[in-house]
Design an enzyme around this catalytic site. Structure first.
Site, PDB file in Angstrom:
ATOM      1  N   ASP A  18      30.846  -9.171  55.376  1.00  0.00           N
ATOM      2  CA  ASP A  18      30.073  -9.410  54.215  1.00  0.00           C
ATOM      3  C   ASP A  18      29.313 -10.774  54.298  1.00  0.00           C
ATOM      4  OD1 ASP A  18      31.703  -7.227  53.547  1.00  0.00           O
ATOM      5  OD2 ASP A  18      32.656  -8.096  51.703  1.00  0.00           O
ATOM      6  N   LYS A 104      31.934  -0.674  52.611  1.00  0.00           N
ATOM      7  CA  LYS A 104      33.240  -0.690  51.795  1.00  0.00           C
ATOM      8  C   LYS A 104      32.571  -0.986  50.332  1.00  0.00           C
ATOM      9  CE  LYS A 104      34.342  -5.531  52.405  1.00  0.00           C
ATOM     10  NZ  LYS A 104      34.050  -5.899  50.884  1.00  0.00           N
ATOM     11  N   CYS A 143      37.253 -11.546  50.433  1.00  0.00           N
ATOM     12  CA  CYS A 143      37.339 -10.344  51.452  1.00  0.00           C
ATOM     13  C   CYS A 143      37.671 -10.584  53.017  1.00  0.00           C
ATOM     14  CB  CYS A 143      36.075  -9.620  51.457  1.00  0.00           C
ATOM     15  SG  CYS A 143      35.492  -8.949  49.848  1.00  0.00           S
TER      16      CYS A 143
HETATM   17  C1  VGL Z   1      33.540 -10.379  47.750  1.00  0.00           C
HETATM   18  C2  VGL Z   1      33.792 -10.848  45.699  1.00  0.00           C
HETATM   19  C3  VGL Z   1      33.500  -9.330  45.009  1.00  0.00           C
HETATM   20  C4  VGL Z   1      33.496 -10.665  49.112  1.00  0.00           C
HETATM   21  C5  VGL Z   1      33.284  -8.847  47.374  1.00  0.00           C
HETATM   22  O1  VGL Z   1      32.851 -10.072  49.992  1.00  0.00           O
HETATM   23  O2  VGL Z   1      34.285 -11.655  49.563  1.00  0.00           O
HETATM   24  N1  VGL Z   1      34.028 -11.152  46.871  1.00  0.00           N
HETATM   25  N2  VGL Z   1      33.257  -8.443  46.306  1.00  0.00           N
END
Ligand code: VGL
Ligand code: ZN
Length: 189
Positions: A18, A104, A143
């Site tokens: 991410d 995802k 994540c």
């Molecule tokens: C994430 C908060 C909400 C992440 C994803 O990738 O860490 N954090 N969605």
């Protein structure tokens, strides 16, 4: 660690979690120094590419009605909306030919913080003979944490690239490191 290539062995893969604009300064869910993971992870991506180590780039990829958004009863601001600039992977990150993008967070009924949550990735990695994962990215305490814990439980060895991660909160980051180490992950400093 001048020779990162020497860190890899057969059965390794690199998992970059991410590294998207919304998680970097100026984004919708900005993480302090989130963009600094780019410089920390690029040498690993380059080394993996040179060595033929499979590379997986994951992305949080939400529909407007996603349950993780506060407007829908969740705990986060709108972020990583599909096909927006915020959801794009940081343009400074190396994306070699053959690197696979894993998506995802597309479900309407639940969030998927872990890259292993109903993506089929664990089965795919096992099919490809992968036994050990090098992991870095954002956010360390969200994540990355969920992904590393699932990865350990799925039976993979996990090497966490600490310098290639940043947390939402410093305290959360410290707890996440302790939790991951307890689960069997190796913290690579
Ligand atoms: C994430 C908060 C909400 C992440 C994803 O990738 O860490 N954090 N969605
Ligand atoms: Zn999200």
């Amino acid at each position: 660690m001048a020779q990162l290539q020497e860190m890899f062995r057969p059965g390794d893969a690199l998992l970059v979690v991410d590294v998207q604009n919304d998680f970097c300064p100026g984004g919708a869910l900005p993480i302090d120094e989130g963009d600094e993971v780019v410089a920390a992870l690029n040498p690993w991506i380059a080394a993996a590419s040179e060595q033929g180590v499979p590379i997986f780039l994951t992305r949080d990829w939400h529909p407007a009605g996603h349950p993780s958004f506060a407007v829908n009863g969740g705990s986060w601001p709108l972020h990583c909306l599909q096909d927006t600039h915020g959801a794009a992977i940081h343009s400074g990150l190396l994306t070699p030919q053959g690197a696979e993008v894993v998506t995802k967070g597309t479900r309407f009924d639940q969030d998927q913080l872990s890259v292993f949550d109903q993506t089929g990735l664990a089965d795919k990695l096992r099919r490809d003979g992968i036994r050990r994962l090098w992991v870095g990215g954002l956010a360390l305490d969200v994540c990355v944490l969920a992904t590393v814990l699932d990865g350990c439980h799925e039976g993979f060895e996990v090497q966490l690239l600490v310098a290639g991660c940043r947390p939402v909160t410093a305290e959360g980051g410290r707890e996440a490191l302790a939790t991951m180490r307890q689960a069997g992950a190796v913290l690579v400093e």
